[in-house]
Enzyme design. Structure first.
Site, mmCIF file in Angstrom:
data_model
loop_
_atom_site.group_PDB
_atom_site.id
_atom_site.type_symbol
_atom_site.label_atom_id
_atom_site.label_comp_id
_atom_site.label_asym_id
_atom_site.label_seq_id
_atom_site.Cartn_x
_atom_site.Cartn_y
_atom_site.Cartn_z
ATOM 1 N N LYS A 234 0.240 -31.221 49.479
ATOM 2 C CA LYS A 234 0.221 -30.831 48.050
ATOM 3 C C LYS A 234 -1.196 -30.833 47.518
ATOM 4 C CE LYS A 234 2.650 -33.896 46.120
ATOM 5 N NZ LYS A 234 3.472 -34.931 46.459
ATOM 6 N N GLY A 235 -1.964 -31.862 47.918
ATOM 7 C CA GLY A 235 -3.346 -31.984 47.438
ATOM 8 C C GLY A 235 -4.166 -30.786 47.864
ATOM 9 N N ASP B 44 -7.054 -37.464 47.320
ATOM 10 C CA ASP B 44 -6.834 -36.066 46.946
ATOM 11 C C ASP B 44 -7.905 -35.568 45.977
ATOM 12 O OD1 ASP B 44 -4.692 -35.081 48.403
ATOM 13 O OD2 ASP B 44 -3.237 -36.127 47.148
ATOM 14 N N THR C 258 16.895 -23.774 55.431
ATOM 15 C CA THR C 258 16.481 -23.719 54.024
ATOM 16 C C THR C 258 17.215 -24.755 53.168
ATOM 17 O OG1 THR C 258 18.155 -22.089 53.448
ATOM 18 C CG2 THR C 258 16.029 -21.238 54.191
ATOM 19 N N GLN D 254 16.713 -26.121 49.248
ATOM 20 C CA GLN D 254 17.701 -25.908 48.183
ATOM 21 C C GLN D 254 18.034 -27.229 47.486
ATOM 22 O OE1 GLN D 254 21.206 -23.724 49.452
ATOM 23 N NE2 GLN D 254 20.049 -22.767 51.094
ATOM 24 N N LYS E 248 16.739 -15.451 50.753
ATOM 25 C CA LYS E 248 17.813 -16.438 50.586
ATOM 26 C C LYS E 248 17.308 -17.618 49.741
ATOM 27 C CE LYS E 248 20.582 -19.400 53.561
ATOM 28 N NZ LYS E 248 20.781 -19.734 54.965
ATOM 29 N N CYS F 155 -23.783 -47.611 53.064
ATOM 30 C CA CYS F 155 -23.309 -48.806 52.373
ATOM 31 C C CYS F 155 -23.282 -50.004 53.327
ATOM 32 C CB CYS F 155 -21.959 -48.522 51.727
ATOM 33 S SG CYS F 155 -21.665 -49.584 50.308
ATOM 34 N N GLN G 270 -26.388 -52.105 55.086
ATOM 35 C CA GLN G 270 -26.550 -53.562 55.038
ATOM 36 C C GLN G 270 -26.640 -54.148 56.451
ATOM 37 O OE1 GLN G 270 -23.210 -54.838 52.621
ATOM 38 N NE2 GLN G 270 -24.009 -53.857 50.776
ATOM 39 N N GLU H 288 -21.284 -61.867 52.390
ATOM 40 C CA GLU H 288 -19.928 -61.361 52.545
ATOM 41 C C GLU H 288 -19.264 -61.861 53.836
ATOM 42 O OE1 GLU H 288 -19.611 -57.072 52.618
ATOM 43 O OE2 GLU H 288 -17.448 -57.147 52.304
ATOM 44 N N HIS I 227 -22.866 -43.586 48.697
ATOM 45 C CA HIS I 227 -21.984 -42.814 49.586
ATOM 46 C C HIS I 227 -22.259 -41.317 49.420
ATOM 47 C CE1 HIS I 227 -19.312 -46.092 50.902
ATOM 48 N NE2 HIS I 227 -19.620 -46.631 49.737
ATOM 49 N N GLU J 174 -21.496 -38.954 51.211
ATOM 50 C CA GLU J 174 -20.386 -38.111 51.680
ATOM 51 C C GLU J 174 -19.479 -37.667 50.533
ATOM 52 O OE1 GLU J 174 -20.689 -41.330 52.102
ATOM 53 O OE2 GLU J 174 -18.774 -42.407 52.131
HETATM 54 N N1 GLN Z 1 -18.716 -54.601 51.730
HETATM 55 C C1 GLN Z 1 -20.001 -54.161 51.275
HETATM 56 C C2 GLN Z 1 -20.215 -54.470 49.804
HETATM 57 O O1 GLN Z 1 -19.290 -54.720 49.088
HETATM 58 C C3 GLN Z 1 -20.165 -52.681 51.515
HETATM 59 C C4 GLN Z 1 -19.240 -51.852 50.695
HETATM 60 C C5 GLN Z 1 -19.097 -50.463 51.230
HETATM 61 O O2 GLN Z 1 -19.445 -50.196 52.384
HETATM 62 N N2 GLN Z 1 -18.554 -49.555 50.429
HETATM 63 O O3 GLN Z 1 -21.333 -54.446 49.365
#
Ligand code: GLN
Length: 548
Positions: free
Chosen positions: A17-18, A71, A187, A191, A222, A380, A384, A404, A520, A522
């Site tokens: 759908k997306g 989506d 179908t 329906q 149909k 990200c 790190q 972390e 990010h 991307e």
């Molecule tokens: N876990 C890491 C942070 O919170 C990286 C987060 C991520 O890669 N989006 O900073």
């Protein structure tokens, strides 16, 4: 006032759908209209930000910092229209708004009910920005008949009633299963799903039928007869080799014509499909192949890295080369001899992620790329972990790590070169966070600027730009107090936040192509406008291909 197209699904989930919504958006644009796409999700999470990537795939982040369904990534990749916070809503958000209003006493003593209070909240949301575009496309998540979806379907019914005639249409996606034993396309499920819609007062204007087999005219007729839809508004949708074929394929199948016809727009403006013809030309006329290792922790589910995988495809299109990503579980690199898994790739990516699992493997991947001079893009968490690697192996901070991954919060096990971010500047406002804050929506989210060092690789990638803006989603941050020590060891801090406190980009000096970014890139990549970092990463990987 915008015309509204609601997109629903029946029979089974995951029908695309997306993608159909995104492709229809692109086709309306090709005919000269402005569009905005929206997603209504019937689940009770307030947003997908707290859901595991295994549950829900990637969390797509908007410029204004909303954590949304993947989506919305399709919508942006097909239309180039940047999504906003107001383009995504869940039942959880709706109920939470209603309950907050109730607590504030805004309902003046009334009994709060699904109709009208919840449905009004949904309709108010649908109407946001209605004067800004020609068409608003709203996709309802899930399938017709789901209990959670009912308030949304009811809200659509009311919304259509309250608008002038001809301003709202419904497009419904279904599946025609193929029974190999009898050699028949069935179908009946279609329906039934239309019957289900009609029982709640909704009649589809356009039916999109997914099928693995050619749908004969007889079956189309149909379906039209039994579902009360015009025969030329029953649109076949067959499997495609690439999602980017969808706009041209849906156009050939008559989708945009059927939609404009349902709105009685005649004559329809002629479409200019050159953007999608060029995209297809780049996809189908690619020479050679580059193999990219993507070292992550959610590698069993490709949807967890949807935008990374799409951005890689776009990077390939920019260089007219096929990109073959291979998903490598970071934990596998932690085994003895695991680094051999990285042999033979033209480039290595470590994408984003959360938590400790697999991070030693990611650090190994960065070390491998640095030492073997393989192009490396760390996103990200991938930036790190690259910084931790450089701190350990170049700057001699042998116990470097991140708060972390350190259950003692950095007190015991490691020297935290990556720490829990406590404050930052957003526009002209200071944002503050504490480690025990609630989890939902508390990360550093959305578009932030990075100021680039002139002459650096990153500024060359962006054609000499001095500032770039990309979307962020993180709680932890490279500690700027290690900057001098790390730069002296060969890790340049080539992008910084405008106040010079938050490292945004790092690169290894003297390496052919090694970049880590906190944001990010991307998320903003499109097939017709590839993200520069992905385009240049693939260019560098392609050079390696020549060398191999
Ligand atoms: N876990 C890491 C942070 O919170 C990286 C987060 C991520 O890669 N989006 O900073």
């Amino acid at each position: 006032m915008a015309r509204y197209i609601f997109i629903t699904g029946g029979v089974v989930s995951s029908l695309g759908k997306g993608l159909a919504s995104a492709a229809l958006g692109a086709l309306l644009q090709a005919r000269g209209y402005t569009v905005r796409l929206r997603k209504l999700d019937p689940y009770l999470n307030v947003d997908p930000g707290t859901m595991s990537p295994f549950e829900h795939g990637e969390v797509f982040v908007t410029d204004d910092g909303a954590e949304t369904d993947l989506d919305l990534g399709h919508y942006e990749r097909f239309t180039g229209v940047s999504a906003r916070r107001s383009d995504t809503i869940s039942a959880g958000r709706i109920y939470s708004n209603v309950l907050e209003k109730e607590r504030r006493g805004e309902y003046l003593g009334k009994t709060i009910q699904v109709i009208p209070h919840v449905t009004n909240e949904i309709k108010d949301f649908l109407a946001i920005g209605e004067d800004e575009v020609d068409f608003m496309l709203c996709e309802i998540g899930g399938t017709v008949g789901d209990i959670e979806g009912l308030p949304f379907f009811e809200a659509i019914r009311q919304f259509a009633q309250e608008r002038p005639r001809g301003k709202v249409i419904l497009m419904h996606l279904t599946l025609l299963p193929w029974l190999a034993a009898s050699g028949e396309l069935k179908t009946k499920p279609t329906q039934h799903s239309v019957k289900e819609l009609r029982s709640i007062g909704l009649q589809p204007d356009v039916l999109v039928c997914r099928s693995e087999q050619l749908i004969p005219d007889r079956e189309r007729a149909k379906i039209a007869l039994f579902c009360n839809v015009r025969p030329d508004s029953v649109i076949p949708a067959y499997d495609l080799k690439s999602i980017y074929e969808a706009p041209l394929a849906y156009h050939r199948a008559g989708l945009d014509r059927a939609v404009l016809d349902a709105f009685q727009i005649s004559p329809a403006p002629r479409p200019d499909l050159s953007r999608w013809e060029d995209v297809m030309d780049r996809l189908t006329h690619a020479e050679g192949e580059v193999r990219i290792a993507v070292v992550g922790k959610y590698t069993e589910l490709e949807d967890a890295y949807k935008s990374v995988s799409e951005a890689l495809t776009h990077g390939g299109m920019a260089n007219r080369v096929r990109v073959r990503p291979e998903w490598i579980a970071a934990e596998d690199l932690e085994q003895d001899g695991g680094t051999h898994l990285l042999d033979g790739y033209h480039g290595i990516i470590v994408p984003g992620g959360f938590g400790e699992r697999g991070t030693e493997g990611m650090i190994t991947a960065a070390q491998y790329a640095r030492e073997k001079r393989v192009p490396y893009l760390g996103i990200c968490l991938g930036m790190q972990t690259a910084v931790i690697e450089a701190a350990r192996n170049l700057a001699g901070i042998t116990d470097a790590g991140s708060q972390e991954f350190d259950r003692d919060g950095g007190a015991g096990r490691c020297t935290p070169v990556v720490y829990h971010l406590k404050e930052w500047v957003q526009g002209n406002r200071k944002v503050e966070r504490k480690p025990d804050d609630a989890k939902g929506g508390t990360m550093r989210l959305g578009a932030y600027t990075a100021v680039l060092k002139s002459g650096s690789l990153i500024s060359r990638v962006y054609d000499g730009a001095t500032e770039i803006e990309d979307r962020h989603r993180h709680r932890y941050e490279v500690d700027v107090s290690y900057r001098e020590q790390l730069e002296a060891a060969g890790l340049a801090f080539s992008g910084m936040s405008p106040d010079d406190r938050l490292p945004e980009v790092v690169e290894i000096e003297g390496h052919p192509w090694f970049i880590g970014v906190q944001a990010h890139p991307e998320l903003k990549s499109k097939p017709f406008a590839p993200a520069p970092l992905f385009a240049d990463f693939i260019r560098a990987a392609k050079e390696q291909e020549r060398m191999v």
